[in-house]
Design a protein around this motif. Structure first.
Motif, PDB file in Angstrom:
ATOM      1  N   ARG A 190     104.574  66.487  28.849  1.00 35.06           N
ATOM      2  CA  ARG A 190     105.952  66.021  28.848  1.00 35.06           C
ATOM      3  C   ARG A 190     106.212  65.010  29.977  1.00 35.06           C
ATOM      4  N   ALA A 191     105.469  65.137  31.069  1.00 33.61           N
ATOM      5  CA  ALA A 191     105.634  64.224  32.203  1.00 33.61           C
ATOM      6  C   ALA A 191     104.970  62.878  31.951  1.00 33.61           C
ATOM      7  N   GLY A 192     104.177  62.821  30.868  1.00 34.00           N
ATOM      8  CA  GLY A 192     103.578  61.537  30.531  1.00 34.00           C
ATOM      9  C   GLY A 192     102.056  61.517  30.538  1.00 34.00           C
ATOM     10  N   ALA A 193     101.418  62.663  30.794  1.00 37.51           N
ATOM     11  CA  ALA A 193      99.960  62.688  30.870  1.00 37.51           C
ATOM     12  C   ALA A 193      99.336  62.415  29.499  1.00 37.51           C
ATOM     13  N   ASN A 194      98.288  61.586  29.489  1.00 37.30           N
ATOM     14  CA  ASN A 194      97.528  61.309  28.271  1.00 37.30           C
ATOM     15  C   ASN A 194      96.247  62.121  28.204  1.00 37.30           C
ATOM     16  N   VAL A 195      95.977  62.887  29.259  1.00 33.43           N
ATOM     17  CA  VAL A 195      94.749  63.665  29.306  1.00 33.43           C
ATOM     18  C   VAL A 195      95.084  65.108  29.668  1.00 33.43           C
ATOM     19  N   MET A 196      94.595  66.031  28.876  1.00 35.29           N
ATOM     20  CA  MET A 196      94.683  67.457  29.206  1.00 35.29           C
ATOM     21  C   MET A 196      93.297  67.874  29.663  1.00 35.29           C
ATOM     22  N   GLN A 197      93.147  68.117  30.956  1.00 36.96           N
ATOM     23  CA  GLN A 197      91.849  68.605  31.425  1.00 36.96           C
ATOM     24  C   GLN A 197      91.768  70.102  31.172  1.00 36.96           C
ATOM     25  N   THR A 198      90.648  70.547  30.618  1.00 40.58           N
ATOM     26  CA  THR A 198      90.479  71.994  30.443  1.00 40.58           C
ATOM     27  C   THR A 198      90.549  72.658  31.822  1.00 40.58           C
ATOM     28  N   PHE A 199      91.212  73.798  31.863  1.00 41.53           N
ATOM     29  CA  PHE A 199      91.342  74.516  33.142  1.00 41.53           C
ATOM     30  C   PHE A 199      90.041  75.285  33.403  1.00 41.53           C
ATOM     31  N   THR A 200      89.002  74.515  33.743  1.00 35.27           N
ATOM     32  CA  THR A 200      87.660  75.097  33.934  1.00 35.27           C
ATOM     33  C   THR A 200      87.087  74.764  35.302  1.00 35.27           C
ATOM     34  N   PHE A 201      87.970  74.461  36.233  1.00 39.23           N
ATOM     35  CA  PHE A 201      87.517  74.202  37.599  1.00 39.23           C
ATOM     36  C   PHE A 201      86.904  75.467  38.188  1.00 39.23           C
ATOM     37  N   TYR A 202      85.758  75.314  38.816  1.00 41.00           N
ATOM     38  CA  TYR A 202      85.052  76.470  39.411  1.00 41.00           C
ATOM     39  C   TYR A 202      84.767  77.553  38.361  1.00 41.00           C
ATOM     40  N   ALA A 203      84.581  77.139  37.101  1.00 43.75           N
ATOM     41  CA  ALA A 203      84.295  78.121  36.043  1.00 43.75           C
ATOM     42  C   ALA A 203      82.812  78.208  35.735  1.00 43.75           C
ATOM     43  N   SER A 204      81.971  77.734  36.639  1.00 39.88           N
ATOM     44  CA  SER A 204      80.534  77.948  36.458  1.00 39.88           C
ATOM     45  C   SER A 204      80.220  79.404  36.812  1.00 39.88           C
ATOM     46  N   ASP A 205      79.183  79.952  36.176  1.00 45.35           N
ATOM     47  CA  ASP A 205      78.895  81.379  36.363  1.00 45.35           C
ATOM     48  C   ASP A 205      78.588  81.715  37.821  1.00 45.35           C
ATOM     49  N   ASP A 206      77.891  80.837  38.510  1.00 42.01           N
ATOM     50  CA  ASP A 206      77.548  81.157  39.904  1.00 42.01           C
ATOM     51  C   ASP A 206      78.788  81.189  40.797  1.00 42.01           C
ATOM     52  N   LYS A 207      79.775  80.365  40.471  1.00 43.34           N
ATOM     53  CA  LYS A 207      80.998  80.345  41.279  1.00 43.34           C
ATOM     54  C   LYS A 207      81.882  81.548  40.952  1.00 43.34           C
ATOM     55  N   LEU A 208      81.918  81.914  39.688  1.00 42.12           N
ATOM     56  CA  LEU A 208      82.798  83.015  39.280  1.00 42.12           C
ATOM     57  C   LEU A 208      82.440  84.321  39.978  1.00 42.12           C
ATOM     58  N   GLU A 209      81.191  84.459  40.356  1.00 40.46           N
ATOM     59  CA  GLU A 209      80.778  85.713  40.999  1.00 40.46           C
ATOM     60  C   GLU A 209      80.541  85.545  42.503  1.00 40.46           C
ATOM     61  N   ASN A 210      81.085  84.478  43.060  1.00 41.95           N
ATOM     62  CA  ASN A 210      80.866  84.172  44.476  1.00 41.95           C
ATOM     63  C   ASN A 210      81.654  85.090  45.407  1.00 41.95           C
ATOM     64  N   ARG A 211      80.983  85.614  46.434  1.00 39.53           N
ATOM     65  CA  ARG A 211      81.621  86.356  47.527  1.00 39.53           C
ATOM     66  C   ARG A 211      82.489  87.532  47.076  1.00 39.53           C
ATOM     67  N   GLY A 212      82.004  88.213  46.035  1.00 37.08           N
ATOM     68  CA  GLY A 212      82.692  89.443  45.671  1.00 37.08           C
ATOM     69  C   GLY A 212      83.840  89.262  44.700  1.00 37.08           C
ATOM     70  N   ASN A 213      84.012  88.078  44.152  1.00 39.59           N
ATOM     71  CA  ASN A 213      85.052  87.843  43.137  1.00 39.59           C
ATOM     72  C   ASN A 213      84.719  88.639  41.878  1.00 39.59           C
ATOM     73  N   LYS A 214      85.617  89.501  41.461  1.00 43.78           N
ATOM     74  CA  LYS A 214      85.349  90.352  40.282  1.00 43.78           C
ATOM     75  C   LYS A 214      86.300  89.997  39.160  1.00 43.78           C
ATOM     76  N   LEU A 215      85.774  89.712  37.968  1.00 48.24           N
ATOM     77  CA  LEU A 215      86.593  89.267  36.842  1.00 48.24           C
ATOM     78  C   LEU A 215      86.350  90.144  35.623  1.00 48.24           C
ATOM     79  N   SER A 216      87.341  90.211  34.747  1.00 49.20           N
ATOM     80  CA  SER A 216      87.193  91.009  33.526  1.00 49.20           C
ATOM     81  C   SER A 216      86.757  90.152  32.341  1.00 49.20           C
ATOM     82  N   PHE A 217      86.547  88.867  32.585  1.00 48.14           N
ATOM     83  CA  PHE A 217      86.120  87.985  31.502  1.00 48.14           C
ATOM     84  C   PHE A 217      84.820  87.295  31.879  1.00 48.14           C
ATOM     85  N   THR A 218      84.017  86.987  30.887  1.00 48.60           N
ATOM     86  CA  THR A 218      82.789  86.241  31.151  1.00 48.60           C
ATOM     87  C   THR A 218      83.125  84.773  31.353  1.00 48.60           C
ATOM     88  N   GLY A 219      82.184  84.043  31.919  1.00 42.52           N
ATOM     89  CA  GLY A 219      82.363  82.613  32.081  1.00 42.52           C
ATOM     90  C   GLY A 219      82.618  81.934  30.748  1.00 42.52           C
TER      91      GLY A 219
END
Lengths: 423, 423, 423, 423
Positions: free
Chosen positions: A86-115
Motif C-alpha cells: 500500500r505504501a508503494g512497494a513493487n517488491v515483496m521480499q519473503t520474510f526469510t532473513f536468517y532462515a538458514s538452518d544453521d542460524k535457526l539453531e544458533n545459540r540455543g534458539n528453539k523453534l517449533s517449526f522446521t526451516g
C-alpha cells in the motif's frame, strides 16, 4: 494478462496500453519482471525491514532475529506485507532473513517449526499479498553462521541451496542475496542462486570503507557482477546517504571495469553519522536505544532523490523502515514513476493534510518549505548527539566470531561484560 | 464463566481459584470489570495510541485524524488491537477517537461511511480481540469541534449522545471520556456518559499547568469526580513523567477535597521537556518530525515504575506508543501483576535476548545496567536538543479556534503562513 | 651565564649542573637555544595566540587582526607575554602577526604607527619578558595579502625581508614562518628567513587534507625542510587533535623522504570536528560565536600527551589559547620536563585546589578521574552540536581573493551578503 | 572639578556643560556619585568578575578563590581593571572578594600578606585606574565562613567591620555587599556598611527561587532596603536572563511594599538553564569545565537590553565576564548612555570590523542580522546540552557546611568522593 481493473487504485496510468482485447498497465508484475522494469529505466520501490518492524509489534525476538513468525503468526506478517504494498512497494521480499538452518539453531534458539516450514510459509505470504497489487516476489538469503565459523565453501553453499529449493518450489519472481559483510560469502551465494536461472540481486551490508576484510565497494561490486548478479548494491548497517554513497562507489567500480549492472539500495531508517565500518551494530544504542535516530519522512524524500540522482533504480529500505517511510520514497518519485502509492490516500504531499487540523498554528505548517527545512529537536538535552561506537575489530577468521549451537553460558557472558568495560 | 484454558499464555496465575467445577483466573474480563479490578488494587494496563500508529501504517490521515479505517480497513485495525493485547493490555479502547459527527465532517474531510457505521465497526473490532484474551472493551469519546466553536451545552451533549448510543447497543464494558483541553467540556461528557450506568473514566490532555482556561489539575479532577467519573487522569499532550506529575496533582486535589477516585494515565511516547501548556501540538516537530523524541522501552520501565509509585493503577499509552512500549510497561510491573505479557515470548527482560546475538560485543549488552544507564545519542549533530514551541495563546472562546466545515481556502492558508512567520 | 637564582620559581631542577663557579639550569635560554633544546630531546612549550586573547581584552580589532597594540598599548601586550611565561612557555613570539606593510594597510585599516615601529615595539616587549624567565624570543612572519593577490615571488619576498630586518636588528633568538595556507608562499618565506643564519621554524595552517592547493601534509613538510626549515609543523585553523594528526603526516612524509626535522604544533583552543580544509574560518561561528567550542584545561592535557606521543617536541597554542591552557600543557608534561610552571602556584594538579572549596560537593570534585571523564554540557539546548561550514572553495588564484587597499564599499558588501545566502 | 580633557576618548558628550570657567561632563566620577547618577536615570556599567578572569590568567587559585594577587601581582590586577574601564565600566570594584580574615585562612590556605595588606592594595589599584577615566571605586564585602559556621551576629559583623575600616581609610566612593546566599547575613552586612554614611548596594547570589532558606527575591529585597541599602539586586550564580528575572521579582516586591530603591544586576557569563537554587556551583562542570557555557558578545546585547527594559540601571557582570562582554553591554546601551566605550575603537558594532577581513565569506558576516540570529554550535557532539546538577540540599545550619581552618584531610576527601558517587 494484466487485468488492470483488479487493483483498485490507481487504475490507469500513463503507460497503459491496449492490445485489442485488454488494457495492459506495463508496470505491474504480470507485465514485467524485475529486469524488464530496470532495463526500461523504471524506478522499482522495495519494501522495508521486517525484522525490526515485527520486533516492535511483538513477533520477532531481538538477538536471534529469526523469522519463525512467518509460520507462527502469519496474519501479522501478512499485514506488514500489505502495508508496504500500500505504501508503494513493487517488491515483496519473503520474510526469510536468517532462515538458514544453521542460524535457526544458533545459540540455543528453539523453534517449533522446521526451516523448510518457515521458508515455505514466508513464500506463501509474500505471494498472496503481491497478487493483491503490482508487486514481484523476491526470495532472500543472507549471511550464515557457517561462514563466520570458517566452514568450507561447500558447506556454506549447501546451506544456501536448502533455502533456494523452497524458492524454486514456490516459484518466486527473482532472488536477493543480501546482508553480507564479506564479499567472498556473497559471491558464493550468487553462484548458488544463479543455478536457478532467475534474476539475481546481491547486496552487501557495507559502507564506503568496504567489506569487513577491507575490499572496496567498487571491487566488491565487480566480483558480484562477475559472479552473475544482475543487480548489485548495499542494504542495512548505514543510513541512507551513506549507503547511496557506497552504491555510487560500486557503480563507478563496475563502470571502470567495463561491466554492466543495475543498482539497488535498501538502507537503515536510522541516522548513523558516527558509525565505523561495522555500521550500526557497533553503536551503543543497538538495538534497543535507536529511537532518537529514526528518520523522518522528510529525510526519506532527500534520500529517494539522492538515490535517483546517483542512478540507482531499485530503491527500498531495511531495518527501521516503517510503511510511511516507503510511502515517502514513493511520493518523492511519484512524477518519475507516474503513479502515487495507494497509501497516499491517507497522506497529503508535504504535509498538506494539516490543512484539516483543528489548530490554526498547525494548519500553518501545511507547506513544503516548513518541513523541508525543519531541524527536529531530540527532546533529550541530557544525551549527546553522537556516540562512541564499539570497535572490537574482529570479523570472520577471528576466534571471537566462531558461532555455537549452545546457549551462551553465564561464564561466557561474564567475560563479555568485563571485556566491554575495558573497551 | 472463565474457562482459563481458552487463552494460550499463560494459563494459570497466582490468583487462580477453583469453585468445584471450574478454575477462575480472577483477572480476566469475565471475572472482573474495570472497577472490580481497581478496587482490588490490581494494575490495569491500557493500550497505546491508534491514531499515530495507524498513520505510520498508512490508514489514518494526519490533519483530520479521523478513524474511518475501522470501517474501511478492519484487518489493519484488528491487527493493532491484537498487538496491544499481546503486549499485555487489559483494555481495548474502541477506535472512535474524533468519531463524532461534527468532527468527521470538519474542514472538508469526506468519508464513505457514516459516523454510526464507523463507531459500530470499531466496537466490533475491539470486542473481537478482547475476547481473544483478558481484556475489557472501553468505548471512547473526546473533545468536539462544537465545543471549540462555542456551541451550547445541549448541542455538545447531543454530539456525545450519538456515539454513546452505539456503545450501549454494542454493550462495551466501560466508558472513557478523554483528550479534553477544557474541563468544562469533559464534565459535560461525563454527565452524558453517566446516564448509561456503566463505569466512567475521564482524562484531560493537560499538564501541571492545568487546562486551557487555567483550571489547575487538582480542581479539574475534583469537578470530574463530582460529575460522576470513577476514574480520572490525563492522556496525550505530554511525556510520561509530566503526565504522571499532573495526575499526582489531581490525586492530591481529590484527596484534599475528601473525595475518592481511581487514577489513570495514558501519556505520549515522546519526550516533551520543552512544551508549554498546550503540549506537543505546539512543538514545531508536530506531527511529522517527532521521531527523535520517541521513547525507548527503557524509558517506559521508568515511567511504569513512577506511575505505580504515585498510586496510579490504570497505566497505558497514547500517541507514539507502539506495542513494544506497552509490553515494557507490562514487563516492569510483571511482579506486581503476577503475569508476563504474551508478547514477552519474543523479548528477553532487560535485553536478555541479546545473549543469542552473533556479535560478542552485542552479547555484552545483554544486561540491565547497560540499558538502564544508556544515554542514547540522537545521531543528529546539526539539530538542537530542545525546540521553541509555538505559543499563539488562543483557545476556546477565541475567534481563531472557530471550526468550519469547508476545506481551508488558499487565502486562509496564506494568512496562517504569514502569521506563523511573525511568531 | 645562567644565574639560576634570577628567576624565583622553581630554582633548581633535575638538570642543574655546577661548573665550579655557577649553577647552570641547562634548560633556560642562556643555556640553550631552540635547536640545542630540541636536539637534546627536551620539550619546548610555546605560548598562546595573542590576536584572539587581546581582541577579548580590547586591544585588537577582529577583521584586520593587526598588531598595532604592540606600539599603542605596550603594557597590555607585555602583561599577556608575562602570563604565558608564567604558564610555562619557553618561547615568546613577537606580536608581529599580520605586521607586514601590505597587510597593515589592507581594506582601509588606518594606523598611527609605521610597520617598522610596530615590529620593533613587539621585539622589545618579547625580549623584556623573556629575560624575566627561561624563554627564547622568536620573530614571526605570516602569509601576506600580496601572495593572495598573485604578486610575484620577488614582491612577496621583499615584504618578508622588511620584517626580517627588524628581527635581525633586535637580535631575536630564532624565526618562525607561520600561518601559511599555501606551501609555495611558506617556502618563499623560509628562503628569506634562512639568509639570517638563525634557526627557522615553519608552520602551515592546514589539516590532514593538505594545503589550499591540495598538497598533502607530508609533501608540504618535505618542501619546507628542503627549503631550509629545521622545525616544521602546523598552527591555527584546527583543533589540537586534528593538528597533531596533520603534523604526524608531515613527520611520516619527512622520514619517508629520508630527511630530518624537528616538529612543532600550535593548534586552536577550539573544537573543530565539523571543519573542512579551510579550518575554522569557514565555521559560521567565526570569529564572534566560538565560545561554546573553547577547550577546557582537561582537553589540553589530552592534547599535550598526544602531541608528545607522536614525537612532537615544540608544543604550544594559537587562537583561543589563554594562559591557563598553556599551563595545562606544561602540567601534563611536568614529569618529562622536570619542572612545573610558575603559574602552578595558583593551580592544584587535576583540580586539587578544590580541596579548599567551601561546599562539600565541590570538594568531592578534587580528583583526576572526575575531570578526566567529565563530558561538559553546553548549556545551549536550542543550538546544534555541529555546524555546516561555509565552503566557497576559493583560494589564491581566484579573483574573489584579490585584496584591496580601500575599505570595502557598500556595493561590495551587498554582493557578499547575497552570495552568502545562496550558499 | 572635571577637566574633561584629561581623558582621551571621547572628550565631549551630550551632557557637557560650561560653568564659565570649565566644561563639566556631568557623567564622570568627579561630577556625580553613584546615587546622583542613578537618581538622574543614567545607566551605570559595572565591571566583570575578577576571580575567574584572573584564575585563567594564572593569579587566583580555584578552590580558595582568595584575592591575594592584589598584593602579590599588582600589575596583573591593575591591567584587568584597565581593561574593564576601557570596555566602558563606570565602577571599579576593589578586588576584595573573599578577603575577610576568616576566609583567607580557610582550609589550610596560606598567604604571605595580611588581610589588611590585601584589602589596602586592592583599594589602591581600583583608585589608580578609576582616576584614569570616568569611574567610581566601590569597596566590596561578601559572605563569610563565619556565618556558614553558625557564628553569632556580633562575630560576623566584626568580620565585615575589619574590611570596612580599610575602605573608610582609603575613601572608596561607595560600598557593595555582594554574593550572599542568605538574606540574613546580607542584612547584617548592610547594617555594618551603613555606619559609614556612604551609599550601600546589596546583592544576593540567588535566582527566582529565592535564598537558601527559601526567602523569595521580593521579600529579600524588602529586607535589604529596610536595612538601609539604596541599591539592591543579584550577582553571580545564574546566567543573565535568570538574574534579570530575579531582580525583576525584587523590584516588584519593593514596589509592592511601598518602598523605593535602585536596582543592579551582575550575572554570570555562563548559560545555566539547568541550575537549581544553588546556581552554577552545583553544575558538574563547576569550575573547570564551564567553557562551553560561556556567553558570546551577542548574548550580552540581549542581556543588556532586557536588564534595561526591566528598569535596572546598574548593569555589570560577575564570574566569566571578560572585558569584551562588558564592552558589548556598553555598546548595546550606547544610545541611552550617549557614549561609546573607549575599547570600541577596536570593535565594529555588530561585527562591522569584518568588512576588513581577508576572506569574502567572512566579510559577508559583517552584519547585525547574521550575528543576532546565529545559533552557535558547541563542537562537542559527544556531550549533552544540559547537565544534571548536584543537589545535596545542604546550607547554613547543616553540619556539612561547618568550615574549618585545617586543610581537608585524606579521610574527609575519601568520604566526599564516596558520597558524590551515591548522589
Amino acid at each position: 494478462i494484466c487485468p488492470i481493473g483488479t487493483f483498485s487504485f490507481p487504475s490507469f496510468n500513463n503507460k497503459t496500453t491496449f492490445n485489442g482485447s485488454f488494457y495492459y498497465c506495463r508496470i505491474c508484475r504480470n507485465c514485467q519482471g524485475i529486469l524488464e522494469r530496470l532495463n526500461a529505466g523504471e524506478v522499482v520501490i522495495g519494501d522495508g525491514g521486517f525484522v525490526f518492524a515485527l520486533e516492535k509489534r511483538g513477533y520477532v525476538k531481538a538477538g536471534p532475529w529469526t523469522p519463525e513468525a512467518a509460520a507462527e503468526y502469519p496474519e501479522a506478517v501478512r499485514q506488514l506485507h500489505r502495508e508496504f504494498l500500500r505504501a508503494g512497494a513493487n517488491v515483496m521480499q519473503t520474510f526469510t532473513f536468517y532462515a538458514s538452518d544453521d542460524k535457526l539453531e544458533n545459540r540455543g534458539n528453539k523453534l517449533s517449526f522446521t526451516g523448510a516450514q518457515i521458508n515455505e510459509a514466508a513464500c506463501d505470504l509474500a505471494r498472496q499479498v503481491a497478487n493483491e497489487g503490482d508487486a514481484l516476489v523476491a526470495g532472500g538469503v543472507c549471511q550464515t553462521p557457517s561462514y563466520l565459523s570458517c566452514k568450507s565453501e561447500a558447506d556454506v553453499k549447501a546451506i544456501f541451496k536448502k533455502q533456494l529449493d523452497v524458492f524454486v518450489k514456490k516459484n518466486v519472481d527473482f532472488l536477493i542475496a543480501e546482508y553480507f559483510e564479506h564479499v567472498e560469502e556473497a559471491v558464493w551465494a550468487v553462484e548458488v542462486l544463479k543455478e536457478t536461472g532467475k534474476p539475481v540481486a546481491a547486496c552487501l551490508c557495507i559502507g564506503p570503507e568496504g567489506d569487513m576484510h577491507g575490499v572496496s565497494p567498487g571491487e566488491c561490486a565487480v566480483r558480484l557482477v562477475k559472479a552473475g548478479a544482475q543487480i548489485v548494491g548495499v542494504n542495512c548497517h548505514f543510513d541512507p546517504m551513506t549507503c547511496v554513497k557506497a552504491v555510487k562507489m560500486m557503480k563507478e567500480g563496475v563502470e571502470k571495469a567495463g561491466l554492466k549492472a543495475h543498482y539497488m539500495v535498501q538502507p537503515l531508517a536510522y541516522h548513523t553519522p558516527d558509525c565505523n565500518c561495522q555500521g550500526f551494530i557497533d553503536l551503543p544504542e543497538f538495538p534497543f536505544g535507536l529511537e532518537p535516530r529514526i528518520l523522518t519522512r522528510w529525510d526519506m524524500h532527500k534520500y529517494a532523490r539522492e538515490a535517483y540522482n546517483v542512478g540507482i533504480r531499485f530503491i527500498g529500505g531495511c531495518c527501521g523502515f516503517e510503511p510511511y517511510h516507503i510511502r515517502a520514497v514513493a511520493e518523492e518519485l511519484a512524477a518519475e514513476r507516474g503513479i502515487m502509492p495507494a497509501g497516499s490516500e491517507k497522506h497529503g504531499m508535504w504535509g498538506a493534510g494539516l490543512e484539516m487540523h483543528t489548530k490554526p498554528w498547525v494548519r500553518a505548517r501545511a507547506r513544503r518549505d516548513y518541513w523541508e527545512n525543519l531541524k527536529p529537536a531530540s527532546g533529550r538535552p541530557l544525551c549527546p548527539s553522537l556516540a562512541n561506537p564499539d570497535g572490537w575489530g574482529v570479523t570472520k577468521g577471528h576466534a571471537d566470531l566462531m558461532q555455537q549451537k549452545e546457549a551462551t553460558s553465564k561464564d561466557q557472558l561474564k567475560q563479555l561484560f568485563d571485556r566491554s568495560k575495558s573497551h
